[in-house]
Structures are given as structure tokens and as C-alpha cells.
Design an enzyme around this catalytic site. Structure first.
Site, PDB file in Angstrom:
ATOM      1  N   ARG A 120       1.216  -1.373  -0.089  1.00 19.07           N
ATOM      2  CA  ARG A 120       0.055   0.110  -0.307  1.00 19.07           C
ATOM      3  C   ARG A 120       1.091   1.156  -0.225  1.00 19.07           C
ATOM      4  NH1 ARG A 120      -4.525  -1.012   0.345  1.00 19.07           N
ATOM      5  NH2 ARG A 120      -5.407   0.666   1.112  1.00 19.07           N
TER       6      ARG A 120
ATOM      7  N   CYS B 224      -2.344  -5.412   3.274  1.00 21.03           N
ATOM      8  CA  CYS B 224      -3.110  -6.755   3.413  1.00 21.03           C
ATOM      9  C   CYS B 224      -4.429  -6.952   4.190  1.00 21.03           C
ATOM     10  CB  CYS B 224      -2.977  -6.575   5.512  1.00 21.03           C
ATOM     11  SG  CYS B 224      -0.990  -6.786   5.907  1.00 21.03           S
TER      12      CYS B 224
ATOM     13  N   ASP C 127      -3.401  -3.859  14.866  1.00 25.25           N
ATOM     14  CA  ASP C 127      -2.634  -4.572  14.499  1.00 25.25           C
ATOM     15  C   ASP C 127      -1.795  -5.373  15.686  1.00 25.25           C
ATOM     16  OD1 ASP C 127      -1.216  -3.015  11.568  1.00 25.25           O
ATOM     17  OD2 ASP C 127      -2.139  -1.409  13.258  1.00 25.25           O
TER      18      ASP C 127
END
Ligand SMILES: CC(=O)N[C@H]1[C@@H](OP(=O)(O)OP(=O)(O)OC[C@H]2O[C@@H](n3ccc(=O)[nH]c3=O)[C@H](O)[C@@H]2O)O[C@H](CO)[C@@H](O)[C@@H]1O
Ligand SMILES: C=C(OP(=O)(O)O)C(=O)O
Length: 369
Positions: free
Chosen positions: A68, A92, A282
Site C-alpha cells: 500500500r 494485507c 495491529d
């Protein structure tokens, strides 16, 4: 790495890990003429942007779908070349990952955005000027986009509802070393006074908070004892509080943090992911793995990425007792009753973020290593 594109001289970035995102960004910098070489110490990268050129479309395309981070090339390339082509993004698979905040911000700086089948073409026929921007949500990537674009735009940029993660502060530190004038004001406001030119920097990035939390959770899940060199308490405080509530033990040293299993039963928790200083999205996945070993039912509310429980399929296959709810927990179920044994966070309801949210209930019974 991307910030080096804004400088007129070489930058030295230290402590760079050998991971695929780094290889993708390095490749994309190189196809734009940035000379990237290893420095004297392991992890040193020297980035020389003195010969930046428009890249061949095929070379850019070779990086499509791999990360990204290419979206962050927009501002620096517009300043250097007046145009940018960004390939299809990867990253992801954790839910919808729109880039509307990025594109809206770039338009406010005066950029023209064309969406093409193979990517996005961005031009700035009249240069880039300071802008007044309010993010709908304090997005980390969109805040980085604004910082990287505003530092060399003409005039002042005011960014409201900005992300304030330690990684954002680290980027601001790099840009300040390069010659930028950026002030972080109260209430998520960042002011950037555009400057005409920036120099290269020498910088060592902060430690990886996600990696530290992953090792810590692995210690809990396996009954282990792990020393994470370089981990710093001030960037992990929210994680450390939750780790302690689960029953995990940690010792803080000048050069890192030791995380270890208490030797007795782990406790269930109720947590909700959030933007900084909340519990990072995360950290959620490694912690959930540890929670499969806790004695009782935990509840995890994911507010940042609605599909960030995909990994639980694998845990269920391994025998974990996990239920994922897309639209909220059903009142009166065993899961809800069990959750009352832990005090819910003050933001338990209603969810505050704009993204759809999902919930996950994890019980100890039947999980295997
Ligand atoms: C490479 C990197 O550093 N990735 C991190 C970065 O991702 P990334 O920068 O992609 O994440 P954001 O903080 O931007 O995303 C937060 C939320 O904002 C939404 N959103 C974002 C941009 C946009 O244009 N429109 C929009 O709706 C996202 O869908 C999500 O719901 O921050 C995330 C949140 O801490 C982390 O999980 C990622 O590991
Ligand atoms: C979401 C992540 O990264 P990316 O933004 O690169 O997909 C991640 O590493 O958890």
C-alpha cells in the site's frame, strides 16, 4: 524511505528491516531514478534522489498489488516531476481499504486525479498549494500523505483530525531534519508551513511496535519468556496495560522489554481497538492468539478494520473456541454474560468510528498449540 524523494541531497536511513514492503518501496524509488545503496552498518540505506526521472509505465506496473505504500509517492513525485502514476495497491487483506481520504486531500492541494484501469495518474498543472483539510477519520496513511505533500507546497496547510501515532511523530521528526516547519497542535491539529526546498536526512526509525506486541503475545501463548531488544515502554503503554490484565509479566529495561508468562492461568479481557493512544488494530491479532489460552471468555471489538478477524478461521481449525459477530453481540448470549466479569472500556457502546465494526468472542476451551 519515501520522504527521501523530497530532498535535494542524499538521506541515510538506519535500522531498515529486510522485509517485503522495504523491497517494494526500494524498487519503486529505483525506477524513479533514486539511487539506493547499503551503508556501512547492517540496516543502513543511502537514498540519493538527485536524478529523479519519470519512470516507465511497465516498471511501475511491475510493483502493482504488492504494497500500500506506493500511494505515499504522490506528493513527493508531484513536487519533483509534476506528475505521478501510482500502480494498483496491495497490502494485507483486512477489510475495505479505500484511499478516498488520500485523493480528496491531494485534490485540495491542487492536484488533478485521473483513475485509470491500471492505477491512478495524478498531475499538478499549477503546482501544489497549502490546503485546509479535515480527515473524516484520523487515518495513519492519509496523515502521512498530507505531511509528505504539504512540506513543499506553497503556503500553510492545516490538517485537522490527524493521526498522532508514534510513527507519524517519527515522520514529522524526519521532515523537520530535512528543513520542514511542522507544528503539532492540541486536538489532532497539525500545521505545516510549506518551504521551497528540503535537504536529505540521517535518521534511525523507531522500533516496530507490532513486532514487539507479536513477540510479547507469543510468549503468553507458548508459556514463554522473550526479551524484545529496542522495544520502548512509552510507545507500548496501552499494550502493556492489557498484557498485565491478561496476567502477563514484563520487565522494562533501558534497551528493551522482557515479556513472560506468569506460570499460572491467564485471564480473559474485554478490549476495543482504536487509533492512538488506543489499543492498536495491529496488536489485536497476536493478542487474540494468546487469549485462546486464557481461562474464560474474552471479547474483542475491532473498530478500525471490519474484516480483521480473518485469521480466526485458522485458529478455529486448530481447535480454538472463537465466534466472530459482524453486526454486534447478541444480548443475553453466554458470550455477553461471560464478558461482564471484566469491566468493559468506557467506549463500549456506541462504537465511535466511521468504519463498520465487528466483534470476536474467544473462549479458552479446546485450543491447541
Ligand atoms: C503500512 C502501514 O503503516 N500500515 C498501517 C496503517 O495502515 P493505513 O494507513 O492503510 O490505515 P489507516 O489508518 O489509513 O486506516 C484507518 C481506517 O481509515 C479508513 N480509511 C483510510 C484511508 C482512506 O483513504 N479512507 C478510509 O476510509 C480505513 O479503511 C480504516 O478503516 O495504519 C493502520 C492503522 O493503524 C495499520 O493497521 C497498518 O498496519
Ligand atoms: C495492515 C498492515 O499493513 P499494510 O497497510 O501494508 O497492509 C499490517 O501490516 O497489518
Amino acid at each position: 524511505m519515501v520522504a527521501s524523494l523530497l530532498g535535494e541531497t542524499s538521506s541515510l536511513l538506519r535500522g531498515v528491516p529486510d522485509i517485503s514492503d522495504v523491497r517494494v518501496v526500494r524498487g519503486l524509488l529505483e525506477v524513479h531514478g533514486v539511487k539506493v545503496t547499503e551503508g556501512a552498518e547492517p540496516g543502513d540505506l543511502i537514498l540519493d534522489p538527485t536524478n529523479v526521472v519519470t519512470a516507465h509505465m511497465a516498471d511501475i506496473d511491475a510493483h502493482a498489488g504488492s504494497s500500500r505504500i506506493p500511494i505515499l509517492f504522490c506528493g513527493p513525485l508531484l513536487h519533483q516531476l509534476g506528475e505521478a502514476f501510482i500502480p494498483d495497491l496491495g497490502g494485507c487483506r483486512i477489510g475495505d481499504r479505500p484511499i478516498d481520504f488520500h485523493l480528496d486531500a491531494l485534490r485540495r492541494f491542487g492536484a488533478v486525479v485521473d483513475k485509470l484501469p491500471s492505477g491512478i495518474r495524478i498531475t499538478a498543472p499549477n503546482g501544489l498549494h497549502g490546503a485546509d483539510i479535515e480527515l473524516p477519520y484520523p487515518s495513519v496513511g492519509a496523515t502521512e500523505q498530507v505531511l509528505l505533500t504539504a512540506t513543499r507546497a506553497k503556503g500553510i496547510t492545516e490538517l485537522r483530525n490527524a493521526a498522532i501515532e508514534p510513527e507519524i511523530m517519527d515522520l514529522i521528526a524526519i521532515l523537520q531534519k530535512m528543513g520542514a516547519i511542522i507544528s503539532v497542535e492540541p486536538n489532532r491539529v497539525i500545521l505545516i508551513e510549506g518551504v521551497d526546498k528540503l535537504e536529505g536526512y540521517t535518521h534511525r526509525g523507531i522500533f516496530d511496535r507490532n513486532e514487539a506486541a507479536s513477540w510479547a503475545s507469543a510468549a503468553l501463548a507458548t508459556g514463554g519468556d522473550v526479551f524484545v531488544g529496542g522495544a520502548k515502554q512509552e510507545h507500548m503503554m496501552t499494550f502493556l496495560n492489557v498484557f498485565r490484565k491478561v496476567g502477563g509479566k514484563f520487565d522494562i529495561y533501558e534497551d528493551g522489554i522482557r515479556f513472560y508468562h506468569p506460570g499460572c492461568d491467564l485471564k480473559p479481557v474485554v478490549i476495543e481497538t482504536d487509533v492512538h493512544p488506543g489499543f492498536m488494530t495491529d496488536w489485536q491479532q497476536p493478542l487474540v492468539i494468546a487469549l485462546t489460552q486464557a481461562h474464560g471468555t474474552s471479547i474483542v471489538h475491532e473498530t478500525v478494520y471490519e474484516n480483521r478477524f480473518g485469521f480466526t478461521d485458522a485458529l478455529i481449525e486448530m481447535g480454538a473456541d472463537i465466534t466472530v459477530h459482524k453486526d454486534g453481540l447478541i444480548e443475553g448470549s453466554a458470550a455477553c454474560r461471560a464478558a461482564t466479569s471484566s469491566r468493559p472500556p468506557s467506549s463500549w457502546a456506541p462504537p465511535r468510528c466511521t468504519a463498520p465494526t465487528s466483534w470476536c468472542r474467544i473462549s479458552a476451551a479446546g485450543s491447541h498449540t
